[in-house]
Motif scaffolding. Structure first.
Motif, PDB file in Angstrom:
ATOM      1  N   ALA A   1     -28.490  69.801   4.922  1.00 21.03           N
ATOM      2  CA  ALA A   1     -29.057  69.150   6.098  1.00 21.03           C
ATOM      3  C   ALA A   1     -28.165  68.013   6.580  1.00 21.03           C
ATOM      4  O   ALA A   1     -27.906  67.864   7.777  1.00 21.03           O
ATOM      5  N   LEU A   2     -27.668  67.175   5.642  1.00 15.25           N
ATOM      6  CA  LEU A   2     -26.792  66.073   6.032  1.00 15.25           C
ATOM      7  C   LEU A   2     -25.448  66.580   6.523  1.00 15.25           C
ATOM      8  O   LEU A   2     -24.892  66.055   7.498  1.00 15.25           O
ATOM      9  N   ALA A   3     -24.918  67.595   5.884  1.00 17.17           N
ATOM     10  CA  ALA A   3     -23.590  68.090   6.250  1.00 17.17           C
ATOM     11  C   ALA A   3     -23.587  68.725   7.637  1.00 17.17           C
ATOM     12  O   ALA A   3     -22.718  68.420   8.469  1.00 17.17           O
ATOM     13  N   VAL A   4     -24.538  69.607   7.923  1.00 13.33           N
ATOM     14  CA  VAL A   4     -24.534  70.260   9.233  1.00 13.33           C
ATOM     15  C   VAL A   4     -24.951  69.289  10.328  1.00 13.33           C
ATOM     16  O   VAL A   4     -24.712  69.549  11.514  1.00 13.33           O
ATOM     17  N   GLY A   5     -25.522  68.142   9.954  1.00 13.92           N
ATOM     18  CA  GLY A   5     -25.826  67.116  10.938  1.00 13.92           C
ATOM     19  C   GLY A   5     -24.589  66.569  11.616  1.00 13.92           C
ATOM     20  O   GLY A   5     -24.668  65.961  12.689  1.00 13.92           O
ATOM     21  N   LEU A   6     -23.413  66.787  11.020  1.00 12.05           N
ATOM     22  CA  LEU A   6     -22.152  66.377  11.630  1.00 12.05           C
ATOM     23  C   LEU A   6     -21.885  67.111  12.936  1.00 12.05           C
ATOM     24  O   LEU A   6     -21.041  66.685  13.729  1.00 12.05           O
ATOM     25  N   ALA A   7     -22.580  68.215  13.164  1.00  7.92           N
ATOM     26  CA  ALA A   7     -22.381  68.974  14.403  1.00  7.92           C
ATOM     27  C   ALA A   7     -22.847  68.192  15.621  1.00  7.92           C
ATOM     28  O   ALA A   7     -22.417  68.455  16.741  1.00  7.92           O
ATOM     29  N   GLY A   8     -23.742  67.233  15.411  1.00 13.98           N
ATOM     30  CA  GLY A   8     -24.253  66.444  16.526  1.00 13.98           C
ATOM     31  C   GLY A   8     -25.248  67.233  17.357  1.00 13.98           C
ATOM     32  O   GLY A   8     -25.821  68.225  16.898  1.00 13.98           O
ATOM     33  N   ARG A   9     -25.409  66.816  18.605  1.00 11.92           N
ATOM     34  CA  ARG A   9     -26.352  67.468  19.511  1.00 11.92           C
ATOM     35  C   ARG A   9     -25.674  67.749  20.844  1.00 11.92           C
ATOM     36  O   ARG A   9     -24.622  67.211  21.139  1.00 11.92           O
ATOM     37  N   GLY A  10     -26.318  68.598  21.632  1.00 13.03           N
ATOM     38  CA  GLY A  10     -25.770  68.921  22.949  1.00 13.03           C
ATOM     39  C   GLY A  10     -24.674  69.967  22.872  1.00 13.03           C
ATOM     40  O   GLY A  10     -24.539  70.696  21.883  1.00 13.03           O
ATOM     41  N   ARG A  11     -23.848  70.047  23.935  1.00 17.59           N
ATOM     42  CA  ARG A  11     -22.801  71.053  23.983  1.00 17.59           C
ATOM     43  C   ARG A  11     -21.817  70.845  22.834  1.00 17.59           C
ATOM     44  O   ARG A  11     -21.420  69.731  22.515  1.00 17.59           O
ATOM     45  N   GLY A  12     -21.430  71.942  22.211  1.00 18.37           N
ATOM     46  CA  GLY A  12     -20.496  71.880  21.097  1.00 18.37           C
ATOM     47  C   GLY A  12     -21.157  71.633  19.765  1.00 18.37           C
ATOM     48  O   GLY A  12     -20.480  71.491  18.753  1.00 18.37           O
ATOM     49  N   SER A  13     -22.493  71.597  19.748  1.00 19.58           N
ATOM     50  CA  SER A  13     -23.189  71.296  18.492  1.00 19.58           C
ATOM     51  C   SER A  13     -23.481  72.553  17.674  1.00 19.58           C
ATOM     52  O   SER A  13     -24.374  72.555  16.838  1.00 19.58           O
ATOM     53  N   GLY A  14     -22.738  73.611  17.921  1.00 17.63           N
ATOM     54  CA  GLY A  14     -22.966  74.849  17.197  1.00 17.63           C
ATOM     55  C   GLY A  14     -22.423  74.815  15.781  1.00 17.63           C
ATOM     56  O   GLY A  14     -21.451  74.118  15.477  1.00 17.63           O
ATOM     57  N   VAL A  15     -23.082  75.583  14.914  1.00 18.15           N
ATOM     58  CA  VAL A  15     -22.624  75.801  13.544  1.00 18.15           C
ATOM     59  C   VAL A  15     -22.418  77.304  13.401  1.00 18.15           C
ATOM     60  O   VAL A  15     -23.377  78.076  13.542  1.00 18.15           O
ATOM     61  N   VAL A  16     -21.192  77.710  13.138  1.00  9.34           N
ATOM     62  CA  VAL A  16     -20.852  79.132  13.070  1.00  9.34           C
ATOM     63  C   VAL A  16     -21.023  79.631  11.637  1.00  9.34           C
ATOM     64  O   VAL A  16     -20.466  79.053  10.703  1.00  9.34           O
ATOM     65  N   VAL A  17     -21.806  80.711  11.479  1.00  8.14           N
ATOM     66  CA  VAL A  17     -22.076  81.284  10.160  1.00  8.14           C
ATOM     67  C   VAL A  17     -21.947  82.797  10.252  1.00  8.14           C
ATOM     68  O   VAL A  17     -22.415  83.410  11.221  1.00  8.14           O
ATOM     69  N   SER A  18     -21.350  83.400   9.246  1.00 12.64           N
ATOM     70  CA  SER A  18     -21.310  84.861   9.168  1.00 12.64           C
ATOM     71  C   SER A  18     -22.720  85.402   8.996  1.00 12.64           C
ATOM     72  O   SER A  18     -23.529  84.845   8.243  1.00 12.64           O
ATOM     73  N   ARG A  19     -23.031  86.490   9.672  1.00  6.48           N
ATOM     74  CA  ARG A  19     -24.373  87.089   9.531  1.00  6.48           C
ATOM     75  C   ARG A  19     -24.663  87.482   8.087  1.00  6.48           C
ATOM     76  O   ARG A  19     -25.819  87.482   7.671  1.00  6.48           O
ATOM     77  N   GLY A  20     -23.649  87.814   7.342  1.00  9.12           N
ATOM     78  CA  GLY A  20     -23.848  88.187   5.944  1.00  9.12           C
ATOM     79  C   GLY A  20     -24.163  87.009   5.040  1.00  9.12           C
ATOM     80  O   GLY A  20     -24.463  87.194   3.855  1.00  9.12           O
ATOM     81  N   GLU A  21     -24.094  85.775   5.576  1.00  9.21           N
ATOM     82  CA  GLU A  21     -24.348  84.587   4.774  1.00  9.21           C
ATOM     83  C   GLU A  21     -25.565  83.797   5.255  1.00  9.21           C
ATOM     84  O   GLU A  21     -25.784  82.662   4.826  1.00  9.21           O
ATOM     85  N   LEU A  22     -26.372  84.387   6.111  1.00  9.89           N
ATOM     86  CA  LEU A  22     -27.609  83.739   6.560  1.00  9.89           C
ATOM     87  C   LEU A  22     -28.697  84.016   5.534  1.00  9.89           C
ATOM     88  O   LEU A  22     -29.603  84.816   5.749  1.00  9.89           O
ATOM     89  N   VAL A  23     -28.604  83.331   4.422  1.00  5.62           N
ATOM     90  CA  VAL A  23     -29.405  83.686   3.249  1.00  5.62           C
ATOM     91  C   VAL A  23     -30.592  82.753   3.060  1.00  5.62           C
ATOM     92  O   VAL A  23     -30.684  81.688   3.666  1.00  5.62           O
ATOM     93  N   GLU A  24     -31.492  83.182   2.203  1.00  8.73           N
ATOM     94  CA  GLU A  24     -32.575  82.326   1.727  1.00  8.73           C
ATOM     95  C   GLU A  24     -32.229  81.892   0.319  1.00  8.73           C
ATOM     96  O   GLU A  24     -31.934  82.736  -0.546  1.00  8.73           O
ATOM     97  N   ILE A  25     -32.247  80.583   0.088  1.00  6.58           N
ATOM     98  CA  ILE A  25     -31.950  80.078  -1.245  1.00  6.58           C
ATOM     99  C   ILE A  25     -33.263  79.736  -1.938  1.00  6.58           C
ATOM    100  O   ILE A  25     -34.324  80.144  -1.489  1.00  6.58           O
TER     101      ILE A  25
END
Length: 206
Positions: A1-25
């Motif tokens: 949660a803290l790490a992906v918060g670096l993406a910020g908000r608004g335009r450019g705030s995307g986090v790119v993830v491979s579909r094969g890694e959209l997992v449930e932990i």
């Protein structure tokens, strides 16, 4: 949660993830939900079974994302017609577009599991050497310490995360920190396989 918060908000705030890694932990926690709760926008690339390094380029080149998130599938396997991008290649694509690479390792092995007869589990050091800017992993599981979360990597990014108001809510108190220090001290002293229970059991001969 803290790490992906670096993406910020608004335009450019995307986090790119491979579909094969959209997992449930553990505990029903799902990667897409963590990204959304952090206020970032999930951008999926590749397919469930095959993703390549070049799949990450388009959203980064278009300025839709600032972060590439890699998630190690530590609690399941996929076999058959599969392809996983090389960590160094993904980092090269991300850095060419000024993006941050976050690598979530889950269990967080600090010792070479293959040397003890298990399948190789990537270490934080390996992923940092392969170009990750930040690596997150569990403090219990294979580290063998208290329930905690570790976040290691670039000092400037760690400093930004420390200033996030959410970091204060997640700040550990003295007891977990003392246990973390004691556990890591055993690794530094070379005594992990004799004094940390999980490694003592892993290292036990058949």
């Amino acid at each position: 949660a803290l790490a992906v918060g670096l993406a910020g908000r608004g335009r450019g705030s995307g986090v790119v993830v491979s579909r094969g890694e959209l997992v449930e932990i553990g505990g029903g926690v799902r990667i897409p939900e963590i990204i959304r709760r952090a206020g970032a926008r999930l951008i999926e690339v590749g397919t469930t079974n095959r993703t390549r390094a070049e799949d990450f380029a388009e959203p980064l080149a278009e300025g839709r994302a600032r972060i590439v998130l890699r998630v190690h599938p530590s609690n399941f396997t996929m076999s058959g017609f599969t392809e996983t991008p090389d960590a160094r290649a993904v980092a090269a694509v991300a850095h060419a577009h000024g993006a941050i690479v976050i690598d979530d390792l889950g269990s967080g092995a600090l010792l070479d599991t293959a040397a003890l007869g298990l399948a190789h589990e990537p270490t934080p050091e390996e992923r940092l050497d392969a170009g990750a800017d930040l690596v997150t992993f569990s403090g219990d599981k294979l580290v063998g310490g208290p329930q905690a979360g570790y976040l290691v990597g670039r000092a400037d990014l760690i400093a930004r995360i420390r200033r996030d108001p959410l970091a204060r809510a997640m700040r550990p108190d003295r007891v977990p920190m003392a246990a973390v220090a004691l556990t890591l001290g055993l690794y530094r002293a070379g005594r992990a396989t004799t004094e940390i229970p999980v490694w003592r059991m892993i290292a036990a001969p058949v």
